[in-house]
Design an enzyme around this catalytic site. Structure first.
Site, PDB file in Angstrom:
ATOM      1  N   PRO A 164      39.758  39.337  33.785  1.00 31.69           N
ATOM      2  CA  PRO A 164      41.135  38.874  33.524  1.00 31.69           C
ATOM      3  C   PRO A 164      41.776  39.613  32.343  1.00 31.69           C
ATOM      4  O   PRO A 164      42.993  39.627  32.220  1.00 31.69           O
ATOM      5  CB  PRO A 164      40.964  37.386  33.189  1.00 31.69           C
TER       6      PRO A 164
ATOM      7  N   GLU B  62      31.626  32.489  32.159  1.00 29.05           N
ATOM      8  CA  GLU B  62      32.787  32.622  31.272  1.00 29.05           C
ATOM      9  C   GLU B  62      33.129  34.077  30.964  1.00 29.05           C
ATOM     10  O   GLU B  62      34.238  34.399  30.549  1.00 29.05           O
ATOM     11  CB  GLU B  62      32.546  31.869  29.956  1.00 29.05           C
TER      12      GLU B  62
ATOM     13  N   ARG C 199      42.016  52.110  52.148  1.00 26.16           N
ATOM     14  CA  ARG C 199      43.107  52.396  53.087  1.00 26.16           C
ATOM     15  C   ARG C 199      43.947  53.599  52.677  1.00 26.16           C
ATOM     16  O   ARG C 199      44.749  54.081  53.462  1.00 26.16           O
ATOM     17  CB  ARG C 199      43.945  51.153  53.352  1.00 26.16           C
TER      18      ARG C 199
ATOM     19  N   ASP D  53      53.958  52.543  53.557  1.00 21.31           N
ATOM     20  CA  ASP D  53      53.769  51.214  52.986  1.00 21.31           C
ATOM     21  C   ASP D  53      54.854  50.834  52.000  1.00 21.31           C
ATOM     22  O   ASP D  53      55.399  51.659  51.292  1.00 21.31           O
ATOM     23  CB  ASP D  53      52.422  51.140  52.249  1.00 21.31           C
TER      24      ASP D  53
HETATM   25  C1  9D3 Z   1      38.650  30.199  29.687  1.00 26.87           C
HETATM   26  C2  9D3 Z   1      39.029  31.605  29.774  1.00 26.87           C
HETATM   27  N1  9D3 Z   1      38.940  32.154  31.135  1.00 26.87           N
HETATM   28  C3  9D3 Z   1      39.616  33.495  31.090  1.00 26.87           C
HETATM   29  C4  9D3 Z   1      40.939  33.469  31.764  1.00 26.87           C
HETATM   30  C5  9D3 Z   1      37.552  32.311  31.543  1.00 26.87           C
HETATM   31  C6  9D3 Z   1      37.340  33.026  32.815  1.00 26.87           C
HETATM   32  C7  9D3 Z   1      37.919  32.593  33.980  1.00 26.87           C
HETATM   33  C8  9D3 Z   1      37.672  33.244  35.188  1.00 26.87           C
HETATM   34  C9  9D3 Z   1      36.525  34.137  32.837  1.00 26.87           C
HETATM   35  C10 9D3 Z   1      36.276  34.780  34.058  1.00 26.87           C
HETATM   36  C11 9D3 Z   1      36.848  34.325  35.197  1.00 26.87           C
HETATM   37  C12 9D3 Z   1      36.549  34.990  36.490  1.00 26.87           C
HETATM   38  N2  9D3 Z   1      37.568  35.968  36.858  1.00 26.87           N
HETATM   39  C13 9D3 Z   1      37.300  37.240  37.001  1.00 26.87           C
HETATM   40  O1  9D3 Z   1      36.167  37.644  36.845  1.00 26.87           O
HETATM   41  C14 9D3 Z   1      38.367  38.159  37.336  1.00 26.87           C
HETATM   42  C15 9D3 Z   1      39.763  37.948  37.537  1.00 26.87           C
HETATM   43  C16 9D3 Z   1      40.576  36.786  37.502  1.00 26.87           C
HETATM   44  O2  9D3 Z   1      40.142  35.646  37.270  1.00 26.87           O
HETATM   45  N3  9D3 Z   1      41.916  36.929  37.735  1.00 26.87           N
HETATM   46  C17 9D3 Z   1      42.482  38.132  38.009  1.00 26.87           C
HETATM   47  N4  9D3 Z   1      41.768  39.242  38.034  1.00 26.87           N
HETATM   48  C18 9D3 Z   1      40.433  39.136  37.819  1.00 26.87           C
HETATM   49  S1  9D3 Z   1      39.384  40.424  37.814  1.00 26.87           S
HETATM   50  C19 9D3 Z   1      38.076  39.494  37.476  1.00 26.87           C
END
Ligand code: 9D3
Length: 251
Positions: free
Chosen positions: A94, A121, A158, A173
Site C-alpha cells: 500500500p 501487517e 496483455r 485500449d
Molecule cells: C494498518 C495499516 N494497513 C496499511 C494500509 C496495514 C495493511 C493492510 C493491508 C498492510 C498490508 C495490507 C495488504 N495489502 C497489500 O499487501 C497490498 C495492497 C493494498 O492493500 N492496496 C492496494 N495495493 C496494494 S499492493 C499490496
C-alpha cells in the site's frame, strides 16, 4: 519470454491468472513463464514460521526478513539461469507508487520481474535491500499483495507482443488515448424496449467513428474529468464534446 517469479505464501492463488483467458493462452504460447516461490520453503524452523510479532508492540504480525529474502534470492537466481540479465524486484505494498498505464509499459519491457506479495501487517523493513520498486494498485485495503501481483501480471502480459489479436489490440485500449471507452451494443436491435442508437445501424463508418469519439469524450467528461484535464483536445474533439453537452441538455 518474460519471466515472472512470485514470492507468496499462497502460490495456489496464481493458478487462476495463469489458466484463464488470454493470459492463460499467452502462457501456453510461451510468451511468459510464471513460477511461485513460497517463503515457508525457506524458513529455518520445523514449524516453517514466516511471521513474528512486531518489535515495539501493537496488533498483527510482521513477515520475517530471512525466509522472504531467501525466496527472493532463489527467484533471482532462477531468472539468471533462464537468461535474464537484470531482474527487477517489485514489492506490492500500500506504500508503493500508484499503478497506471505508464508504469505498466515501463515494466512490460523488462526481461524478468520478481513480485513480492506480503501478508499480515507488512514486511520486515530490512527486506528493502532486495527490493527495486514498490507498487500499490490503489487506495483501498486488500488482504495481501497477491491480488495486486495478479493485477500487475494481467496488465503487463496483455501488452506483450502476440498476446492480443488485431481486433482488441492493446493500442486501442482506453487509457492509451486518455479517454474512457464508448458504449457498445450487440444484437438484438431492441432489448427490453431499449433501441440501439440509429447511427450504429447506418453503415456509415465516418459517422460511426465520430459518434463513438463523441461518446468517449462525453463519458470521460462526466465520469473522469481528471483524465480530460491531463489531455489536450483537438479542435474537432472540442466540437464533439460541445455537441455531447448540447444533446445532454435536451436540444
Ligand atoms: C494498518 C495499516 N494497513 C496499511 C494500509 C496495514 C495493511 C493492510 C493491508 C498492510 C498490508 C495490507 C495488504 N495489502 C497489500 O499487501 C497490498 C495492497 C493494498 O492493500 N492496496 C492496494 N495495493 C496494494 S499492493 C499490496
Amino acid at each position: 519470454m518474460l519471466q515472472f517469479d512470485v514470492v507468496t505464501i499462497f502460490p495456489a492463488m496464481f493458478d487462476a491468472v495463469a489458466e484463464a483467458g488470454v493470459i492463460g493462452r499467452a502462457r501456453d504460447k510461451g510468451i511468459y513463464q510464471l513460477i511461485a516461490w513460497n517463503p515457508r520453503d525457506f524458513a529455518q524452523n520445523a514449524y516453517r514460521t514466516v511471521d513474528d510479532r512486531p518489535y515495539g508492540g501493537g496488533p498483527g504480525m510482521v513477515m520475517m526478513a530471512e525466509p522472504l529474502s531467501r525466496a527472493v534470492v532463489a527467484a533471482k537466481q532462477r531468472q539468471q539461469s533462464a537468461g535474464v540479465r537484470k531482474s527487477r524486484v517489485i514489492h506490492l505494498t500500500p506504500q508503493g507508487r500508484l499503478l497506471n498505464h505508464q508504469v505498466v509499459m515501463e515494466l512490460a519491457v523488462q526481461q524478468g520481474l520478481v513480485l513480492v506479495a506480503g501478508r499480515y501487517e507488512g514486511v520486515d523493513e530490512r527486506v528493502t535491500r532486495e527490493i527495486d520498486d514498490e507498487i500499490s494498485i490503489g487506495d483501498y485495503v486488500l488482504s495481501g499483495g497477491e491480488l495486486a501481483a495478479m493485477v500487475l501480471i494481467d496488465c503487463i502480459v496483455r501488452q506483450l507482443p502476440g498476446v492480443l489479436g488485431d481486433a482488441d489490440s492493446a493500442v486501442q485500449d482506453s487509457f492509451v488515448n486518455g479517454l474512457l471507452d464508448c458504449p457498445h451494443y450487440t444484437r438484438p436491435e431492441t432489448y427490453d424496449g431499449q433501441k440501439v442508437p440509429q447511427v450504429l445501424l447506418s453503415g456509415n463508418h465516418a459517422d460511426i467513428g465520430r459518434w463513438r469519439l463523441k461518446q468517449a469524450l462525453g463519458r470521460t467528461w462526466q465520469r473522469r474529468p481528471d483524465l480530460l484535464e491531463k489531455r489536450v483536445l483537438s479542435a474537432d474533439e472540442r466540437k464533439l464534446l460541445e455537441e455531447f453537452k448540447q444533446e445532454l441538455s435536451g436540444v
